[in-house]
Each structure stands twice: as C-alpha cells, then as structure tokens.
Design an enzyme around this catalytic site. Structure first.
Site, short mmCIF file in Angstrom:
data_model
loop_
_atom_site.label_atom_id
_atom_site.label_comp_id
_atom_site.label_asym_id
_atom_site.label_seq_id
_atom_site.Cartn_x
_atom_site.Cartn_y
_atom_site.Cartn_z
N TYR A 1 7.36 -3.06 -11.51
CA TYR A 1 7.79 -1.68 -11.71
C TYR A 1 9.09 -1.60 -12.53
O TYR A 1 9.20 -0.78 -13.42
CB TYR A 1 7.98 -0.96 -10.37
CG TYR A 1 6.64 -0.63 -9.75
CD1 TYR A 1 5.96 0.53 -10.08
CD2 TYR A 1 6.01 -1.52 -8.88
CE1 TYR A 1 4.71 0.83 -9.56
CE2 TYR A 1 4.76 -1.24 -8.35
CZ TYR A 1 4.10 -0.07 -8.69
OH TYR A 1 2.87 0.21 -8.19
N ARG B 1 -9.13 -2.22 -7.78
CA ARG B 1 -8.40 -2.86 -6.69
C ARG B 1 -8.13 -1.81 -5.61
O ARG B 1 -7.44 -0.82 -5.87
CB ARG B 1 -7.07 -3.44 -7.19
CG ARG B 1 -6.23 -3.99 -6.07
CD ARG B 1 -4.88 -4.55 -6.52
NE ARG B 1 -4.19 -4.96 -5.31
CZ ARG B 1 -2.93 -4.67 -5.00
NH1 ARG B 1 -2.16 -4.00 -5.85
NH2 ARG B 1 -2.42 -5.06 -3.87
N ASN C 1 2.92 -7.44 -9.20
CA ASN C 1 3.19 -6.01 -9.33
C ASN C 1 4.56 -5.86 -9.99
O ASN C 1 5.54 -6.42 -9.49
CB ASN C 1 3.25 -5.32 -7.96
CG ASN C 1 1.89 -5.28 -7.27
OD1 ASN C 1 0.88 -5.68 -7.85
ND2 ASN C 1 1.86 -4.82 -6.03
N GLU D 1 2.38 -7.47 -1.61
CA GLU D 1 3.84 -7.41 -1.57
C GLU D 1 4.45 -7.81 -0.24
O GLU D 1 5.11 -6.99 0.42
CB GLU D 1 4.30 -6.00 -1.96
CG GLU D 1 3.90 -5.61 -3.36
CD GLU D 1 4.56 -4.33 -3.84
OE1 GLU D 1 5.25 -3.66 -3.06
OE2 GLU D 1 4.39 -4.00 -5.04
N HIS E 1 -2.63 -4.22 2.94
CA HIS E 1 -1.64 -3.43 2.19
C HIS E 1 -0.82 -2.64 3.21
O HIS E 1 -0.83 -1.41 3.22
CB HIS E 1 -2.35 -2.54 1.17
CG HIS E 1 -1.46 -2.06 0.05
ND1 HIS E 1 -1.76 -2.27 -1.28
CD2 HIS E 1 -0.29 -1.37 0.06
CE1 HIS E 1 -0.82 -1.73 -2.04
NE2 HIS E 1 0.09 -1.17 -1.26
N GLU F 1 -0.41 -4.23 -10.17
CA GLU F 1 0.12 -2.85 -10.14
C GLU F 1 1.17 -2.71 -11.22
O GLU F 1 2.00 -3.62 -11.42
CB GLU F 1 0.82 -2.52 -8.81
CG GLU F 1 -0.09 -2.24 -7.66
CD GLU F 1 0.66 -1.91 -6.37
OE1 GLU F 1 1.77 -1.31 -6.44
OE2 GLU F 1 0.16 -2.27 -5.31
C1 BGC Z 1 3.15 -0.67 -3.51
C2 BGC Z 1 2.41 0.63 -3.58
C3 BGC Z 1 3.37 1.75 -3.92
C4 BGC Z 1 3.96 1.48 -5.28
C5 BGC Z 1 4.95 2.53 -5.75
C6 BGC Z 1 4.19 -0.85 -4.59
O1 BGC Z 1 5.34 -1.36 -4.03
O2 BGC Z 1 2.27 -1.76 -3.45
O3 BGC Z 1 1.77 0.83 -2.36
O4 BGC Z 1 2.79 3.00 -3.86
O5 BGC Z 1 4.65 0.26 -5.25
O6 BGC Z 1 6.04 2.61 -4.90
#
Ligand code: BGC
Length: 461
Positions: A304, A84, A302, A173, A128, A368
């Site tokens: 995190y 990607r 995505n 995002e 992006h 992600e």
């Molecule tokens: C984004 C990336 C970023 C990653 C870590 C995501 O929000 O798509 O571009 O580097 O998080 O912060």
C-alpha cells in the site's frame, strides 16, 4: 457497460505472458450473512462501543454471500483470470474445530463453481483475520493449539475444494494481525500486549506450516501473504538507521526470514535488556523452524505504501518512531485514508526482496494493492475516481519495471472489487473498483473499473 476512460498516454506497461490479473476481497469485509455461521472475533469486536468508527459491523457488509453471482459477472466483465477471496473459518467450522457447517461449505462450493464456469481461477485465503470466537476464548493466536486446529481446518477445505482449487493462500498479513489485533488492540481481538504479542507471529507461522504440509501433500501450490513495506531512515544518523532496521525486522523480516531462510532475524532491538530474550523465545520449539523453511511455493505481497522511520524518543516503548510521511514530503499525494501515494515504493520493495533473499525468494504475487477515496455516483450513475486510476496506473508501471529488473512476479490483484467493511474504519473508507450503496446494495462500477478492464486487455495485447 461501455464507458471508456482516458488514461495518460505513456505507452502501456508490459507484463509477461500468462500473468494473472485479479481482484481481492475478504470474507468478513464482504460476505455478511453472519447468522449463518459461527461467531468470529470481529463480530465481538464490532459490538464493543467505540471500536468501529461508524459503529457498524459485518452483519450485511456487501451481502456477497447472496449476491456473488452478480459479483462474478462483474469479474467476467473485467476479464479477470483469478479471484482472491477468503474462506471464513467459522463459516465452515463454527467453533474452529469439530462440527462442520455444511451450509457454509456449500456456499464456497457454489462460489468456486461459478468462478470455474466463468474461467476465473479461485484463489482462496484460509485466514483473513476472522478467527472463530471459540478459539479466541481458548487463547487465540497466543496459543499453540490454534496452529494445530488450523492444520485440521486446512484438511477439511482442501478435501472439499481441492479438485477445483490449485493455488491456496494460508494467511493474510500476519504482521498486521499481530500488531493491530494483539499489540495495539485497534483490531480484533483488541488485545494491547505490545511486545508480549510476539508469540502471535510464531503461532500464525506455525499454522501456515501445518496447512502447507496438508496442501502440498495433496499436490497444491501454497502462498502466504504478508503486508510488506520498504522502510527508509529519515536521515543517515546511526540511531535513525538502527531504528529503520528494527522496524523493517518487525514488519517484514519477522515473517519472511523464517519462511525463506528457516531462521528468525536478529530481534535484539526487542529483547529484554536483562535477559537478552524476547517473548518469542518462550514459544519456539525444536523442529518449528525446519517446518517453516521453504514452506511457500510463492510469496503473496500486499503493498500500500512505504514507511519512514526515525529514532525513538527517550523512554519510548519501541525502538523506532514512525514520522508522518507528509511532514517530510508535503508534496506527496494522499489517499482518502491519508496514506501516501508512492508507486516507486512497490519497485523499491520488490527489488529489495530480490536483493535480500536472492535465490531463496520464490515467485511473487501482488495479492493486494489499492487505495480508498470517497466518491458517489452522479446523476448519470457515473462514479468518477481519477485518483484511483492514477494510483493503479502508477503502481502497475512500477510493477512492470520491477519485472523488467528481474523480479519474478506472476500476478496482480487489485484491492478491492467492492467498497466494503474497512475494519476499524467501518464503511467510511471506499477501496472498491465498484461503488456499493450499503442501504440498497446497488453496485455501480466506478471509472477505475473500466480503466482496469482496459488495462488488463491492453496488457494481454
Ligand atoms: C488488508 C485488507 C484491508 C486493506 C486496506 C490490508 O491490510 O488485508 O483487509 O482492507 O489492507 O486497509
């Protein structure tokens, strides 16, 4: 390279046959070669004093523009099925419309050809966050016209690359772009409009719908990727629960409900108490929601970390407060960025999407997931990053559990292949499976690189 890494012996998580294994990057964060394309809002933002932590820019970044053959070779070593990356809109259309930069198109041609020759599916994201500066000058995502330009841009690239690219991601995002770029001003284009940023959500979604129409007419599969987070109230008090619902609405539902259900969620928490209206109401036109409904074939997620929400303090501008995770759960490990490491949040997120949208939820791709930790090669060229290995291992186990619980997930992309330009943090946060020495551009695969390679091989049996 033959380094092999020990991993906790809990048995390997299992994934369905044909599951896609990938890594993700983004144009501005890795390409460099800024002089060979039109200007983007991030070029301008990087020049503003104090906006980027280390005062850096994307001018060279990882020089992926010139070094992609070396990077594709590392993807081969990982055993990836997909890569990607994003196409920089100003690299193919320097102003965002009109004159085409054939040198830019040629670059993506070479990259796509190299991937296809290696048996790796190219999965481009059309946007992006690197909006052509000229379009920003004309109003950027506050202007409906940008959505129409995006449809034309999609046509250009699908005509050129569609013979080799079956799956496309329109936007990355849109929540983060709206919030950080237009509401709080900590990302490009640096506007701090607070709730007046809401039209940015609609215009991005409309751009997605325009591109989706073009891509589908050419027979392609269309995804939109949002940053999604499971939101929990810090206690059961009604005000706290309402605050959590308000945050969930803004971060998750504002983008997913129109795509999957064809309607915006209840935004009354954000309405003007006198008129009962939000700035979003000003920009929605007849036919827009019909164009959005069902406009994705799969959803890019995505993930995190999860979010905790609390009631706002009296007089706060927003209907929620976001307390620090570690104040409530001090034992939770943190990434180098200070983000809490909560693999179960991925399971909670995916099962809650399944429960919320039911049959309207299309297949999901984790586009992600990853973490930043500092780490330099030692004298033997080894970059030990056990925290990243633990992060990936935990999240892959949580993902496998969500799949076992019936969520249809088709692929996983680690963020990121390379240490790269981390937006407002410049080069201070390292998310890569591969260490990059930004002075020499030397690439050194970290231990997590070999771990991921082995995890993919094990998952394939
Ligand atoms: C984004 C990336 C970023 C990653 C870590 C995501 O929000 O798509 O571009 O580097 O998080 O912060």
């Amino acid at each position: 390279m033959s380094l092999s890494v020990e991993y906790p012996d809990q048995g390997s998580p299992s994934f369905p046959p044909g599951f896609q294994w990938g890594v993700a990057t983004a144009s501005f964060q890795v390409e460099g070669a800024t002089q060979e394309r039109g200007a983007s809002i991030w070029d301008s933002f990087c020049r503003l004093p104090g906006r980027i932590l280390d005062g850096s820019s994307g001018q060279v970044a990882c020089d992926h523009y010139h070094r992609f053959p070396e990077d594709v070779a590392m993807m081969v070593e990982l055993g990836l099925s997909a890569y990607r990356f994003s196409i920089a809109w100003p690299r193919v259309l320097p102003l965002g419309y009109g004159r085409v930069n054939t040198v830019g198109l040629d670059f993506y041609d070479r990259l796509i050809d190299a991937l296809c020759a290696a048996g790796i599916q190219p999965v481009p994201t059309l946007y992006h966050w690197d909006l052509p500066q000229a379009l920003s000058d004309a109003g950027g995502w506050l202007s409906r016209d940008t959505a129409e330009r995006f449809g034309d841009y999609a046509r250009l690239v699908v005509d050129r690359f569609g013979d080799r690219v079956p799956r496309w991601i329109t936007l990355n995002e849109p929540f983060v772009h709206m919030a950080f770029g237009y509401a709080f001003g900590v990302h490009a284009p640096g506007q701090a409009l607070m709730l007046d940023a809401l039209p940015v959500a609609h215009h991005q979604l409309l751009a997605h719908a325009r591109a989706s129409e073009v891509l589908r007419a050419a027979g392609h599969e269309v995804l939109l990727t949002n940053n999604c987070t499971p939101v929990s109230p810090v206690d059961d008090a009604p005000d706290t629960v309402a605050a959590a619902a308000a945050y969930d609405t803004l971060h998750n539902r504002l983008f997913l409900d129109p795509l999957l259900l064809g309607e915006y969620p209840d935004l009354s928490a954000y309405a003007d108490p006198e008129t009962g209206r939000t700035p979003l109401d000003r920009v929605i036109r007849d036919g827009d929601l019909a164009a959005l409904r069902g406009s994705v074939d799969a959803l890019g997620v995505n993930y995190y970390n999860p979010t905790l929400a609390a009631a706002p303090a009296p007089g706060d501008a927003l209907p929620f407060a976001l307390p620090d995770y570690t104040e409530l759960f001090p034992e939770t490990p943190l990434t180098g960025f200070g983000w809490p490491v909560v693999p179960d949040g991925l399971h909670a997120l995916l099962t809650s999407l399944r429960d919320r949208y039911g049959p309207a939820l299309p297949p999901v791709h984790i586009t992600e997931n990853g973490c930043s930790y500092p780490g330099e090669p030692d004298a033997n060229g080894v970059v030990a990053d056990p925290d990243r290995v633990a992060y990936l291992d935990g999240h892959l186990r949580a993902l496998a559990e969500a799949i076992a619980d019936g969520v249809d997930v088709r692929g996983y992309y680690a963020w990121s292949l390379l240490d790269n330009f981390e937006w407002a943090q410049g080069y201070t946060q390292r998310f890569g499976l591969v260490h990059v020495d930004f002075a020499t551009q030397a690439r050194t695969p970290k231990e997590s690189f070999f771990w991921y390679r082995d995890a993919i091989a094990r998952a394939r049996g």
